[in-house]
Design an enzyme around this catalytic site. Sequence first.
Site, PDB file in Angstrom:
ATOM      1  N   GLY A 129      -7.214  -7.526  -0.045  1.00  0.00           N
ATOM      2  CA  GLY A 129      -7.274  -8.441   1.102  1.00  0.00           C
ATOM      3  C   GLY A 129      -6.399  -9.660   0.867  1.00  0.00           C
ATOM      4  N   GLY A 138     -12.198  -4.951   1.405  1.00  0.00           N
ATOM      5  CA  GLY A 138     -13.605  -4.589   1.583  1.00  0.00           C
ATOM      6  C   GLY A 138     -14.079  -3.617   0.530  1.00  0.00           C
ATOM      7  N   LYS A 190     -16.023 -16.999   3.952  1.00  0.00           N
ATOM      8  CA  LYS A 190     -17.460 -17.106   4.190  1.00  0.00           C
ATOM      9  C   LYS A 190     -18.319 -16.680   3.003  1.00  0.00           C
ATOM     10  CE  LYS A 190     -17.032 -14.448   7.775  1.00  0.00           C
ATOM     11  NZ  LYS A 190     -17.267 -13.631   8.984  1.00  0.00           N
ATOM     12  N   ARG A 224       0.812  -1.227   0.000  1.00  0.00           N
ATOM     13  CA  ARG A 224       0.000   0.000   0.000  1.00  0.00           C
ATOM     14  C   ARG A 224       0.841   1.269   0.000  1.00  0.00           C
ATOM     15  NH1 ARG A 224      -4.980  -1.949   3.908  1.00  0.00           N
ATOM     16  NH2 ARG A 224      -6.484  -2.321   2.215  1.00  0.00           N
TER      17      ARG A 224
HETATM   18  N1  LIG Z   1     -11.111 -24.305   3.072  1.00  0.00           N
HETATM   19  C1  LIG Z   1     -10.862 -23.363   3.996  1.00  0.00           C
HETATM   20  N2  LIG Z   1     -11.104 -23.599   5.298  1.00  0.00           N
HETATM   21  C2  LIG Z   1     -10.854 -22.632   6.217  1.00  0.00           C
HETATM   22  N3  LIG Z   1     -10.395 -21.389   5.921  1.00  0.00           N
HETATM   23  C3  LIG Z   1     -10.149 -21.139   4.642  1.00  0.00           C
HETATM   24  C4  LIG Z   1     -10.373 -22.093   3.616  1.00  0.00           C
HETATM   25  N4  LIG Z   1     -10.026 -21.507   2.437  1.00  0.00           N
HETATM   26  C5  LIG Z   1      -9.611 -20.252   2.704  1.00  0.00           C
HETATM   27  N5  LIG Z   1      -9.670 -20.023   4.038  1.00  0.00           N
HETATM   28  C6  LIG Z   1      -9.290 -18.809   4.731  1.00  0.00           C
HETATM   29  O1  LIG Z   1     -10.060 -17.717   4.273  1.00  0.00           O
HETATM   30  C7  LIG Z   1      -9.313 -16.508   4.597  1.00  0.00           C
HETATM   31  C8  LIG Z   1      -9.550 -15.436   3.549  1.00  0.00           C
HETATM   32  O2  LIG Z   1     -10.942 -15.212   3.513  1.00  0.00           O
HETATM   33  P1  LIG Z   1     -11.472 -13.740   3.125  1.00  0.00           P
HETATM   34  O3  LIG Z   1     -11.040 -12.751   4.170  1.00  0.00           O
HETATM   35  O4  LIG Z   1     -12.903 -13.909   2.818  1.00  0.00           O
HETATM   36  O5  LIG Z   1     -10.630 -13.454   1.785  1.00  0.00           O
HETATM   37  P2  LIG Z   1     -10.486 -11.994   1.134  1.00  0.00           P
HETATM   38  O6  LIG Z   1      -9.843 -11.094   2.171  1.00  0.00           O
HETATM   39  O7  LIG Z   1      -9.601 -12.215  -0.060  1.00  0.00           O
HETATM   40  O8  LIG Z   1     -11.881 -11.578   0.793  1.00  0.00           O
HETATM   41  C9  LIG Z   1      -7.849 -16.894   4.598  1.00  0.00           C
HETATM   42  O9  LIG Z   1      -7.312 -16.538   5.873  1.00  0.00           O
HETATM   43  C10 LIG Z   1      -7.856 -18.415   4.393  1.00  0.00           C
HETATM   44  O10 LIG Z   1      -6.955 -19.048   5.266  1.00  0.00           O
HETATM   45  O1  LIG Z   2      -7.505  -2.596   5.324  1.00  0.00           O
HETATM   46  C1  LIG Z   2      -8.543  -2.068   4.966  1.00  0.00           C
HETATM   47  O2  LIG Z   2      -9.658  -2.755   4.578  1.00  0.00           O
HETATM   48  P1  LIG Z   2      -9.545  -4.283   3.943  1.00  0.00           P
HETATM   49  O3  LIG Z   2      -8.990  -5.151   5.032  1.00  0.00           O
HETATM   50  O4  LIG Z   2     -10.974  -4.604   3.601  1.00  0.00           O
HETATM   51  O5  LIG Z   2      -8.670  -4.195   2.755  1.00  0.00           O
HETATM   52  C2  LIG Z   2      -8.722  -0.569   4.864  1.00  0.00           C
HETATM   53  O6  LIG Z   2      -7.517   0.080   5.215  1.00  0.00           O
HETATM   54  C3  LIG Z   2      -9.853  -0.120   5.780  1.00  0.00           C
HETATM   55  O7  LIG Z   2      -9.546  -0.436   7.099  1.00  0.00           O
HETATM   56  P2  LIG Z   2     -10.782  -0.644   8.115  1.00  0.00           P
HETATM   57  O8  LIG Z   2     -11.444  -1.924   7.698  1.00  0.00           O
HETATM   58  O9  LIG Z   2     -10.154  -0.726   9.488  1.00  0.00           O
HETATM   59  O10 LIG Z   2     -11.714   0.544   7.991  1.00  0.00           O
END
Ligand SMILES: Nc1ncnc2c1ncn2[C@@H]1O[C@H](COP(=O)(O)OP(=O)(O)O)[C@@H](O)[C@H]1O
Ligand SMILES: O=C(OP(=O)(O)O)[C@H](O)COP(=O)(O)O
Length: 655
Positions: A354, A377, A197, A36
Amino acid sequence: MEKLTIKDVDLKGKKVIMRVDFNVPIKDGKITDETRIKAALDTIQYTLDKGAKVILLSHLGRPKGEKNPQFSLKPVADRLDELLNNKVYFVDETRGPKVEKAVSELKDGEVLLIENTRFEKGETKNDPELAKYWASLADLHVNDAFGTAHRAHASNVGIANYIPSVAGFLMEKEIEFLQKAVENPEKPYVVILGGAKVSDKIGVINNLLNKADKILIGGAMMFTFLKALGKNVGSSLVEEDKLNVAKDILENAKAKGVEIVLPVDTVIAQKIEAGVEKKTVKIDDGIPEGWMGLDIGPESVSLFKEKISDAKTIVWNGPMGVFEMDDFAFGTEEVAKAIAEVTKKGCISIIGGGDSAAAAEKFGLASEFSHVSTGGGASLEFLEGKELPGISSINEKKKLNERKFILAGNWKMNKTNTEAAEFVSKLVGQIKTEDKFEVIVCPPFTALEKVRDITSSSNIKVGAQNAYYEDKGAYTGEISVNMLRDIGVEYVILGHSERRHIFQESDELINKKLKKVISSGLTPILCVGEQLEEREKGLTFNVVERQIKEALYGLTEEEAKTIIIAYEPVWAIGTGKVATPNQAQEVHKFIRDLLKDIFNEEFAKKTTILYGGSIKPNNYLGLFGKPDIDGGLVGGASLTEDFVELANIMKEIIE
Ligand SMILES: Nc1ncnc2c1ncn2[C@@H]1O[C@H](COP(=O)(O)OP(=O)(O)O)[C@@H](O)[C@H]1O
Ligand SMILES: O=C(OP(=O)(O)O)[C@H](O)COP(=O)(O)O
């Protein structure tokens, strides 16, 4: 509408307060992923090279309005200093004397990072006072914090109410790629979703079902779908309360002809731990109790690769497995490689932020994709089709469209004949509109003919500040429309708040004047606007609606079609108190919708609606950058060279 960017505005010598997203992972004081920070460098360096003074704002983590050293931006300032060609100053405050002193000592081409914005309680509340304070430090706001665009906070959204806000290069690029993916993706269009999820991705799926040809589902969320299909998923992560949602999505997709592709095998283990016993099973054979699926299997990888192979657009959001562990990273890495492969063949690939972006970084593939978003997000909400406050608060580019843009100067009771002639002679030489907008000056009656003579060969037109509705007769002190037309006047301001509230002009009298001006072939600028106490009572729309309806009473669409409307909140006229861009836009939108109800959509679209009330060069861009504000009816600032600057602002941002 496109957004204004830093390339559209003059930066030299300006104080620029720039919102970036330096919300980076820090462990034991060390930045563990600087994506970033690097993503913001181009915008910062460009702005500095253009000779601006730059004040950087960012949040870090969620310190809940408390000053917490664990979330200090100092490590970021130190790293930024190494990455930029310029010295980076850091002040460990978010407002107050230390910040103001540091800002005042900034020279052109220097940059200051102030402390974590979320140390301020008002930041996440989008507190107007805090937003106004930060705005007061600068001339221009640059918003390059795409990762925070789904947050309506003081430093990225509220601040745009007080100074113009334009996009940085990162923001511009994020919008360009994500907009393409949402609005007009080249087909075949493949969406790959994973992660933890279903609940996080329902919005994306439902929004993209209208555009995508295939949706590939991996990660933990695949088990909710598989269980919904009656498969035995053992102890895999399932959202029991989303089984019906999954069924609905599958049915919806079928109805829309969108292919939902689910894995056919999975790598299972009894716990999420490195080195633990693992095996691959076919989904149809079921997952034994006590075992959970932690990655998609090799057959699924082949299936996904085949589905990806001819894609022209790919959006990927969410890893295929627990990619943080090498044992369960195979699916994510192979899918990432497949996307990189098809990108080489011309596919547009967009990676949501993410964990997907983290995975791309982990496998060293980030540079192989068309775009890796810096917002998890934010990109998710964008893909869901939601309006992101951190994007809608950025000023729009103005494109020549079905209605005129106008800059009108209401001189009121100022300038003798000689002063008027001298001043307007200067304007004629300095104002260039490039036929993008019209300029009108409205001097006192006594100077009209002289000003008309001087401007007759220029692109400046002349208007009167009032007129009576009778042709002639015993109306001491009044001026008839015919007399104005006779000396080449083309516009007439009617219903100005000073006519209404000092000279007690009624809606009925204004209606008669309006009819006369229109029937005489001149163009009326009809002023409407509420008084402070009316706004404070929430009566703004009621007042504006009454004034417009009464003024237009008895006029047909054909008769009224030349009308220009000026929204002038009385409490902002000559007071220095300007309506914020959002306040003004809200009323302008109301007026346009009202015209649609009174006449029709075409009429509403074609009507020019000006804003008036303490317009100055430092607030005009923010106002004019709003979609329903088509220019300004300028008071005090039209009597000085500021008027030329206002014209230059319009010339710069109208495409
Ligand atoms: N089959 C699985 N069982 C449990 N956790 C999983 C599985 N596949 C992926 N994950 C977990 O999901 C997390 C990412 O999910 P999420 O935050 O929804 O992704 P993103 O940030 O890309 O939207 C990762 O920490 C990964 O370890
Ligand atoms: O890391 C961020 O969001 P993300 O984890 O969805 O990419 C942004 O910096 C926003 O942070 P926040 O979810 O604490 O408002």
